[in-house]
Design a protein around this motif. Structure first.
Motif, PDB file in Angstrom:
ATOM      1  N   ASP A   1      30.409 -28.341 -34.716  1.00  7.41           N
ATOM      2  CA  ASP A   1      29.222 -28.238 -33.926  1.00  7.41           C
ATOM      3  C   ASP A   1      29.330 -28.210 -32.378  1.00  7.41           C
ATOM      4  O   ASP A   1      29.946 -29.126 -31.982  1.00  7.41           O
ATOM      5  CB  ASP A   1      28.243 -29.613 -34.550  1.00  7.41           C
ATOM      6  CG  ASP A   1      27.849 -29.616 -35.783  1.00  7.41           C
ATOM      7  OD1 ASP A   1      27.931 -28.359 -36.354  1.00  7.41           O
ATOM      8  OD2 ASP A   1      27.387 -30.421 -36.406  1.00  7.41           O
ATOM      9  N   ILE A   2      28.623 -27.202 -31.904  1.00  2.99           N
ATOM     10  CA  ILE A   2      28.874 -27.088 -30.450  1.00  2.99           C
ATOM     11  C   ILE A   2      27.570 -26.798 -29.944  1.00  2.99           C
ATOM     12  O   ILE A   2      26.474 -26.450 -30.781  1.00  2.99           O
ATOM     13  CB  ILE A   2      29.815 -25.952 -30.033  1.00  2.99           C
ATOM     14  CG1 ILE A   2      29.223 -24.799 -30.701  1.00  2.99           C
ATOM     15  CG2 ILE A   2      31.173 -26.134 -30.554  1.00  2.99           C
ATOM     16  CD1 ILE A   2      29.915 -23.437 -30.044  1.00  2.99           C
ATOM     17  N   PRO A   3      27.138 -27.495 -28.612  1.00  7.00           N
ATOM     18  CA  PRO A   3      25.849 -27.447 -28.057  1.00  7.00           C
ATOM     19  C   PRO A   3      25.717 -25.786 -27.690  1.00  7.00           C
ATOM     20  O   PRO A   3      26.677 -25.069 -27.320  1.00  7.00           O
ATOM     21  CB  PRO A   3      26.155 -28.220 -26.733  1.00  7.00           C
ATOM     22  CG  PRO A   3      27.363 -28.571 -26.658  1.00  7.00           C
ATOM     23  CD  PRO A   3      28.223 -28.367 -27.862  1.00  7.00           C
TER      24      PRO A   3
ATOM     25  N   ASP B   1      18.569 -27.932 -33.623  1.00  8.90           N
ATOM     26  CA  ASP B   1      18.505 -29.171 -32.729  1.00  8.90           C
ATOM     27  C   ASP B   1      19.293 -28.931 -31.411  1.00  8.90           C
ATOM     28  O   ASP B   1      20.003 -29.906 -31.020  1.00  8.90           O
ATOM     29  CB  ASP B   1      19.178 -30.462 -33.545  1.00  8.90           C
ATOM     30  CG  ASP B   1      17.913 -31.040 -34.406  1.00  8.90           C
ATOM     31  OD1 ASP B   1      16.587 -30.563 -34.266  1.00  8.90           O
ATOM     32  OD2 ASP B   1      18.340 -31.508 -35.437  1.00  8.90           O
ATOM     33  N   GLY B   2      19.605 -27.653 -31.108  1.00  6.14           N
ATOM     34  CA  GLY B   2      20.245 -27.353 -29.875  1.00  6.14           C
ATOM     35  C   GLY B   2      21.899 -27.112 -30.219  1.00  6.14           C
ATOM     36  O   GLY B   2      22.605 -27.063 -29.192  1.00  6.14           O
ATOM     37  N   THR B   3      22.183 -27.324 -31.404  1.00  4.36           N
ATOM     38  CA  THR B   3      23.832 -27.159 -31.732  1.00  4.36           C
ATOM     39  C   THR B   3      23.848 -25.955 -32.779  1.00  4.36           C
ATOM     40  O   THR B   3      22.840 -25.432 -33.502  1.00  4.36           O
ATOM     41  CB  THR B   3      24.079 -28.208 -32.572  1.00  4.36           C
ATOM     42  OG1 THR B   3      23.579 -28.592 -33.828  1.00  4.36           O
ATOM     43  CG2 THR B   3      24.184 -29.690 -31.543  1.00  4.36           C
TER      44      THR B   3
ATOM     45  N   PRO C   1      22.971 -23.039 -25.816  1.00  4.33           N
ATOM     46  CA  PRO C   1      21.718 -22.903 -25.032  1.00  4.33           C
ATOM     47  C   PRO C   1      20.741 -22.309 -25.577  1.00  4.33           C
ATOM     48  O   PRO C   1      20.501 -21.682 -26.653  1.00  4.33           O
ATOM     49  CB  PRO C   1      22.349 -21.950 -24.050  1.00  4.33           C
ATOM     50  CG  PRO C   1      23.021 -21.156 -24.466  1.00  4.33           C
ATOM     51  CD  PRO C   1      24.000 -22.160 -25.645  1.00  4.33           C
TER      52      PRO C   1
END
Length: 67
Positions: free
Chosen positions: A39-41, A3-5, A43
């Protein structure tokens, strides 16, 4: 990656080994206890490389001291 993380469980630190030289080492995250994570965003451009994380050589260490 989900989910983008990206879930981060370890960080790289530098420590002084027995010979007095600095060496990289995986350690728990700062301000976290062993087993906790952050948890980090991430790309979407990271997706093709996700299979290669964490980057380690055959012995389980880091391939480059500057990594």
């Amino acid at each position: 990656m989900r989910d983008g993380t990206l879930r981060i469980r370890r960080q790289v630190i530098r420590y002084k080994d027995a010979s007095g030289k600095y060496a990289p080492k995986f350690a728990p995250l700062k301000h976290r206890k062993e087993g906790e994570w952050r948890d980090i965003p991430a790309p979407a451009s990271l997706e093709p490389f996700i299979d290669r994380l964490p980057i380690r050589h055959a012995s389980g260490g880091m391939p480059y001291p500057d990594l």
